[in-house]
Design a protein around this motif. Structure first.
Motif, short mmCIF file in Angstrom:
data_model
loop_
_atom_site.label_atom_id
_atom_site.label_comp_id
_atom_site.label_asym_id
_atom_site.label_seq_id
_atom_site.Cartn_x
_atom_site.Cartn_y
_atom_site.Cartn_z
N TRP A 1 5.62 5.07 -0.54
CA TRP A 1 4.88 4.28 0.69
C TRP A 1 3.48 4.18 0.51
O TRP A 1 2.82 4.79 -0.19
CB TRP A 1 5.23 5.02 2.02
N THR A 2 2.93 3.39 1.38
CA THR A 2 1.48 3.03 1.40
C THR A 2 0.78 3.95 2.67
O THR A 2 1.44 3.86 3.60
CB THR A 2 1.14 1.61 1.71
N SER A 3 -0.05 4.62 2.57
CA SER A 3 -0.69 5.53 3.39
C SER A 3 -1.49 4.65 4.32
O SER A 3 -1.85 3.60 3.91
CB SER A 3 -1.46 6.72 2.77
N VAL B 1 6.13 8.36 7.98
CA VAL B 1 7.59 7.99 7.26
C VAL B 1 8.63 9.18 7.76
O VAL B 1 8.18 10.29 7.71
CB VAL B 1 7.10 8.01 5.58
N GLY C 1 9.80 -1.00 8.68
CA GLY C 1 10.34 -0.73 7.38
C GLY C 1 11.43 0.28 7.47
O GLY C 1 11.29 1.20 7.93
N SER D 1 6.10 12.08 5.81
CA SER D 1 4.51 12.00 5.69
C SER D 1 3.95 12.43 7.13
O SER D 1 4.80 12.39 8.08
CB SER D 1 4.12 10.44 5.51
N PRO E 1 3.81 1.72 6.66
CA PRO E 1 3.88 2.21 5.37
C PRO E 1 4.95 1.60 4.36
O PRO E 1 4.83 1.70 3.09
CB PRO E 1 4.47 3.58 5.65
N GLN E 2 5.70 0.75 4.82
CA GLN E 2 6.82 -0.22 4.02
C GLN E 2 7.45 0.94 3.17
O GLN E 2 7.37 0.75 1.82
CB GLN E 2 6.08 -1.34 3.23
N PRO E 3 7.99 1.99 3.64
CA PRO E 3 8.55 2.77 2.56
C PRO E 3 9.88 2.55 2.04
O PRO E 3 10.65 1.51 2.33
CB PRO E 3 9.24 3.97 3.42
N GLN E 4 10.05 2.87 0.79
CA GLN E 4 11.21 2.69 -0.08
C GLN E 4 11.86 4.14 -0.66
O GLN E 4 11.01 5.24 -0.34
CB GLN E 4 10.95 1.74 -1.37
N SER F 1 3.98 9.44 -2.62
CA SER F 1 5.42 9.77 -2.98
C SER F 1 5.64 11.01 -2.52
O SER F 1 4.93 11.91 -2.50
CB SER F 1 5.90 9.42 -4.34
#
Length: 405
Positions: A157-159, A114, A94, A132, A141-144, A166
């Motif tokens: 992101w997903t933890s 992240v 990601g 993170s 985590p697929q961060p944006q 966030s």
């Protein structure tokens, strides 16, 4: 929470390109990456001056994947490719990039944790920052990241626990605290957009209820309540777009086989529009963008017999829908869309033969379809307020881009 509506972004350059009627005027493909590596779509962001920032991942070994960046100025000058992540370590699949109007960029990626790095408009690299905490095991985590007009970055992101989190990075480089966006665990499709005031709007799918949720965080760090965008049902996709005035549009596919594309908007004053079905028989990815006037432009792939078809439609803030427009037919998919301040749109997708692009003026006039070049992965598109557009993709050999329209 009520958010003030702003009249529009400052620092805009003169309107150009798609005015009156849509047209095609794209450059030949430009190689922005080196040869080798898997066919992964590069990300692209575009500043107010028309300078493009590209980010992609290059694999050098089993445990060595690096996030790389390259810039191309509006006058055509191509900078050198630069590695942002630590060489010798796996950066993770990601990654994302966004830019402030002045060209300052922030890039995010992650695998065990992240991480992010800022790149100033003059090319100066900031330090790698841990966004993170590090985890012992692998997680994705697929961060944006989105960057507001002041240069502040918001990450989502997903933890490893399955909740959406966030954090802010302010323009001076300091980091705010990690904040849980969701009330519980088991969430996915975490997305974020930001308006001209710097307020962020988050969206995600709650695993337990299968419903879409949304939440607003003001620039001063104040968090609003969690909103129910939908009550439930199988969700196989979620996209979010936010306009400068703070209006947000949500688009998702409901169901799996013969799914429907549905959209709903959240106004800056906190009121929701009714959910509207945009299309039936949607297959594959969807794309959404929102104009400065709050008009949502949606694009999707649908089935029509044995062929696929790329279609588009616009939804006004009042809820009224324009007729469905067919953009292309055949073996195709992964559509994306970007819009400029005037509401002109640029659509792109991949076909069996390569990457195609098509422009549409604000009055609905479609330009011709242009083949940009061979491609093995879906493209990404960026359009700035002035109408400059960049499409980036992977040809199967290297990352490429074209500029228009």
């Amino acid at each position: 929470m009520r958010r003030a509506r702003l009249g529009g972004l400052a620092l805009l350059v003169s309107m150009a390109a798609l005015t009156g009627t849509a047209r095609a005027n794209w450059t030949p493909p430009l190689a922005i990456g080196v040869s080798g590596g898997p066919p992964v779509t590069p990300d692209v962001a575009l500043d107010a001056a028309g300078d493009s920032t590209f980010v992609w991942q290059r694999v050098f070994g089993h445990h060595d994947s690096r996030v790389q960046l390259r810039r191309r100025s509006a006058d055509g000058t191509l900078g050198t490719a630069r590695t942002l992540s630590t060489p010798g370590y796996a950066a993770g699949s990601g990654r994302g990039v966004d830019v402030a109007p002045n060209g300052d960029a922030v890039v995010v990626w992650g695998l065990h944790r992240v991480q992010a790095r800022a790149v100033a408009a003059d090319g100066t690299l900031g330090p790698i920052q841990a966004i993170s905490p590090r985890t012992d095991g692998y997680f994705f985590p697929q961060p944006q990241v989105v960057v507001d007009r002041f240069g502040n970055a918001t990450f989502v992101w997903t933890s490893p626990h399955g909740d959406i989190r966030s954090r802010m990075r302010f323009a001076d480089g300091t980091l705010g605290p990690v904040h849980p966006v969701t009330a519980g665990k088991d969430s996915y499709y975490g997305s974020v957009g930001v308006d001209a005031a710097g307020d962020a709007i988050f969206a995600w799918v709650d695993e337990q209820s299968h419903g879409i949720r949304a939440r607003v965080r003001a620039l001063d760090g104040t968090w609003g309540p969690i909103h129910r965008v939908t009550d439930g049902g199988p969700i196989s996709g979620l996209r979010l777009a936010v306009d400068p005035g703070g209006d947000a549009v949500f688009a998702w596919t409901r169901g799996f086989d013969d799914a429907s594309l549905v959209s709903r908007s959240l106004a800056a004053d906190g009121t929701f529009s009714p959910a509207a079905r945009i299309s039936a028989s949607v297959s594959g990815d969807i794309g959404v963008a929102i104009t400065a006037a709050g008009r949502a432009v949606l694009v999707w792939r649908a089935w029509t017999g044995e062929d696929g078809v790329i279609q588009a439609r616009t939804r006004a803030p009042s809820g009224s829908l324009t007729p469905v427009q067919t953009l292309s037919r055949g073996f195709l998919g992964a559509p994306e869309v970007g819009v400029d301040e005037a509401g002109n749109a640029v659509f792109t997708w991949f076909t069996f033969d390569g990457i195609e692009v098509r422009a549409r003026a604000n009055d609905g006039t479609l330009g011709p379809t242009t083949m940009l070049g061979p491609g093995d992965a879906g493209p990404s598109v960026a359009v700035n307020p002035a109408g400059d557009a960049t499409v980036a993709w992977n040809s199967g050999v290297r990352e490429q881009a074209a500029f228009g329209p």
